[in-house]
Design a protein around this motif. Sequence first.
Motif, PDB file in Angstrom:
ATOM      1  N   LYS A 127       3.338  -6.158  39.996  1.00  0.00           N
ATOM      2  CA  LYS A 127       4.160  -7.275  40.477  1.00  0.00           C
ATOM      3  C   LYS A 127       3.780  -8.562  39.772  1.00  0.00           C
ATOM      4  O   LYS A 127       4.601  -9.438  39.556  1.00  0.00           O
ATOM      5  N   GLU A 128       2.494  -8.669  39.421  1.00  0.00           N
ATOM      6  CA  GLU A 128       1.962  -9.922  38.877  1.00  0.00           C
ATOM      7  C   GLU A 128       2.207 -10.070  37.383  1.00  0.00           C
ATOM      8  O   GLU A 128       1.774 -11.051  36.785  1.00  0.00           O
ATOM      9  N   PHE A 129       2.866  -9.064  36.763  1.00  0.00           N
ATOM     10  CA  PHE A 129       2.909  -9.076  35.300  1.00  0.00           C
ATOM     11  C   PHE A 129       3.441 -10.384  34.706  1.00  0.00           C
ATOM     12  O   PHE A 129       2.817 -10.976  33.825  1.00  0.00           O
ATOM     13  N   VAL A 130       4.571 -10.857  35.224  1.00  0.00           N
ATOM     14  CA  VAL A 130       5.172 -12.076  34.667  1.00  0.00           C
ATOM     15  C   VAL A 130       4.208 -13.261  34.844  1.00  0.00           C
ATOM     16  O   VAL A 130       4.001 -14.055  33.919  1.00  0.00           O
ATOM     17  N   ASP A 131       3.591 -13.341  36.022  1.00  0.00           N
ATOM     18  CA  ASP A 131       2.640 -14.429  36.268  1.00  0.00           C
ATOM     19  C   ASP A 131       1.438 -14.332  35.331  1.00  0.00           C
ATOM     20  O   ASP A 131       0.925 -15.353  34.852  1.00  0.00           O
ATOM     21  N   ASN A 132       1.001 -13.102  35.083  1.00  0.00           N
ATOM     22  CA  ASN A 132      -0.145 -12.923  34.191  1.00  0.00           C
ATOM     23  C   ASN A 132       0.171 -13.365  32.766  1.00  0.00           C
ATOM     24  O   ASN A 132      -0.667 -13.950  32.077  1.00  0.00           O
ATOM     25  N   VAL A 133       1.398 -13.093  32.340  1.00  0.00           N
ATOM     26  CA  VAL A 133       1.807 -13.529  31.002  1.00  0.00           C
ATOM     27  C   VAL A 133       1.845 -15.061  30.953  1.00  0.00           C
ATOM     28  O   VAL A 133       1.324 -15.684  30.021  1.00  0.00           O
ATOM     29  N   LYS A 134       2.429 -15.666  32.001  1.00  0.00           N
ATOM     30  CA  LYS A 134       2.488 -17.137  32.078  1.00  0.00           C
ATOM     31  C   LYS A 134       1.093 -17.728  32.009  1.00  0.00           C
ATOM     32  O   LYS A 134       0.842 -18.727  31.330  1.00  0.00           O
ATOM     33  N   CYS A 135       0.187 -17.087  32.746  1.00  0.00           N
ATOM     34  CA  CYS A 135      -1.185 -17.553  32.821  1.00  0.00           C
ATOM     35  C   CYS A 135      -1.851 -17.533  31.439  1.00  0.00           C
ATOM     36  O   CYS A 135      -2.513 -18.493  31.041  1.00  0.00           O
ATOM     37  N   ALA A 136      -1.637 -16.455  30.696  1.00  0.00           N
ATOM     38  CA  ALA A 136      -2.224 -16.349  29.349  1.00  0.00           C
ATOM     39  C   ALA A 136      -1.621 -17.404  28.424  1.00  0.00           C
ATOM     40  O   ALA A 136      -2.324 -18.036  27.629  1.00  0.00           O
ATOM     41  N   LEU A 137      -0.296 -17.633  28.544  1.00  0.00           N
ATOM     42  CA  LEU A 137       0.373 -18.645  27.717  1.00  0.00           C
ATOM     43  C   LEU A 137      -0.157 -20.038  28.028  1.00  0.00           C
ATOM     44  O   LEU A 137      -0.459 -20.825  27.130  1.00  0.00           O
ATOM     45  N   GLU A 138      -0.246 -20.324  29.335  1.00  0.00           N
ATOM     46  CA  GLU A 138      -0.696 -21.657  29.736  1.00  0.00           C
ATOM     47  C   GLU A 138      -2.160 -21.883  29.393  1.00  0.00           C
ATOM     48  O   GLU A 138      -2.543 -22.960  28.939  1.00  0.00           O
ATOM     49  N   GLY A 139      -2.960 -20.843  29.603  1.00  0.00           N
ATOM     50  CA  GLY A 139      -4.384 -20.936  29.260  1.00  0.00           C
ATOM     51  C   GLY A 139      -4.594 -21.312  27.801  1.00  0.00           C
ATOM     52  O   GLY A 139      -5.525 -22.026  27.458  1.00  0.00           O
ATOM     53  N   ALA A 140      -3.704 -20.820  26.946  1.00  0.00           N
ATOM     54  CA  ALA A 140      -3.834 -21.098  25.513  1.00  0.00           C
ATOM     55  C   ALA A 140      -2.947 -22.261  25.071  1.00  0.00           C
ATOM     56  O   ALA A 140      -2.998 -22.670  23.916  1.00  0.00           O
ATOM     57  N   GLN A 141      -2.115 -22.777  25.986  1.00  0.00           N
ATOM     58  CA  GLN A 141      -1.136 -23.818  25.625  1.00  0.00           C
ATOM     59  C   GLN A 141      -0.256 -23.358  24.472  1.00  0.00           C
ATOM     60  O   GLN A 141       0.017 -24.104  23.532  1.00  0.00           O
ATOM     61  N   LEU A 142       0.136 -22.098  24.539  1.00  0.00           N
ATOM     62  CA  LEU A 142       0.917 -21.498  23.451  1.00  0.00           C
ATOM     63  C   LEU A 142       2.415 -21.650  23.702  1.00  0.00           C
ATOM     64  O   LEU A 142       2.888 -21.429  24.815  1.00  0.00           O
ATOM     65  N   ASP A 143       3.137 -21.992  22.642  1.00  0.00           N
ATOM     66  CA  ASP A 143       4.588 -22.020  22.688  1.00  0.00           C
ATOM     67  C   ASP A 143       5.077 -20.567  22.866  1.00  0.00           C
ATOM     68  O   ASP A 143       4.793 -19.715  22.036  1.00  0.00           O
ATOM     69  N   PRO A 144       5.824 -20.297  23.952  1.00  0.00           N
ATOM     70  CA  PRO A 144       6.232 -18.911  24.254  1.00  0.00           C
ATOM     71  C   PRO A 144       7.024 -18.238  23.128  1.00  0.00           C
ATOM     72  O   PRO A 144       7.005 -17.018  23.006  1.00  0.00           O
TER      73      PRO A 144
END
Length: 283
Positions: A127-144
């Motif tokens: 269930k958390e997959f989308v949130d986990n991806v967001k978290c990794a993106l935000e943690g790195a400040q990466l442009d999606p």
Amino acid sequence: QAKHDGKNTFCLYDSDMDSRAKAEKQIEIDLKKAINQDELVLHFQPMLDTVDYSVLGAEALIRWQHPEKGMIPPFFFIPIAENSDLMLDLGQKILEMACLQAKKWQNKGMPYFRTCVNISARQFQTKEFVDNVKCALEGAQLDPSRLELEITEGMVIGDTDAVARKLEILADMGISLAIDDFGTGYSSLAYLKRFSVHQLKIDQSFIRDITEDHDDAAITDAVIRLGHSLGLSVVAEGVETEEQVQILRQKGCDVLQGYHFSKPLPVDEFENWVLAHNEKHGI
Ligand code: C2E
Ligand code: MG
Ligand code: MG
Ligand code: MG
């Protein structure tokens, strides 16, 4: 008992089932530790534009440098991790590492450069997959738009509403989605019109004999046409020879990836490879 004999040989257990189970259990225990230490590294394999050979991105492929057993290939430990929630920690760690590296490339200004990350079934299903991806993106400040997730056909069958929603949210965030090993699953093609997917990666088993095997050539042809009619970009994996490159160019395949260009490389070697490649092609 685990063995490690010679440079490139990899033998973890004998045929005894009991020792096999024990060896797998040990791998699981070691892997749990490895996630929190520096034994896991990503190697990167370039993905090239078929027309001008520019480097469009890289696929991140996990490598485990085991302190005693040496380099353990992913086909060995990923399936073991998939048997338990260990894959969730491992998958998240891989996403985080890939996003941090992709951010470094974003900072270096490599234009349109995408980093592709393999997602496991277990990881995708949470269930958390989308949130986990967001978290990794935000943690790195990466442009999606610099991230691409590779899923397989098997993951998109089943609860299609939930899957469709997940893929749509990810796509709306600007992340690209690729179907890996395309053509090897047992799924229908209906999901392609229903789901937000951007890229098809033709499995390397079809590319291997493409110059001699009429059936492989026909399947590759059909996948390229199918992808293009749906507005998707098509990647050939496992490109090893110039003859394969030429055939894939004729067929209009968009992206090429394989040992003919480069093996997956540690990040420093990968960056040097890109510099040398760009110089050679006047890019
Ligand atoms: P894949 O995602 O289909 O990755 C392509 C595999 O083909 C890689 O093997 C790559 O090294 C290999 N390859 C690339 N070019 C060639 C070529 O020209 N010839 C041949 N014979 N092989 C080529 P690798 O790195 O051993 O990975 C194997 C599989 O393990 C991957 O298949 C993927 O399913 C899984 N995997 C690897 N890294 C990860 C990861 O970070 N997360 C997850 N969930 N799975 C991973
Ligand atoms: Mg892949
Ligand atoms: Mg593949
Ligand atoms: Mg695969």
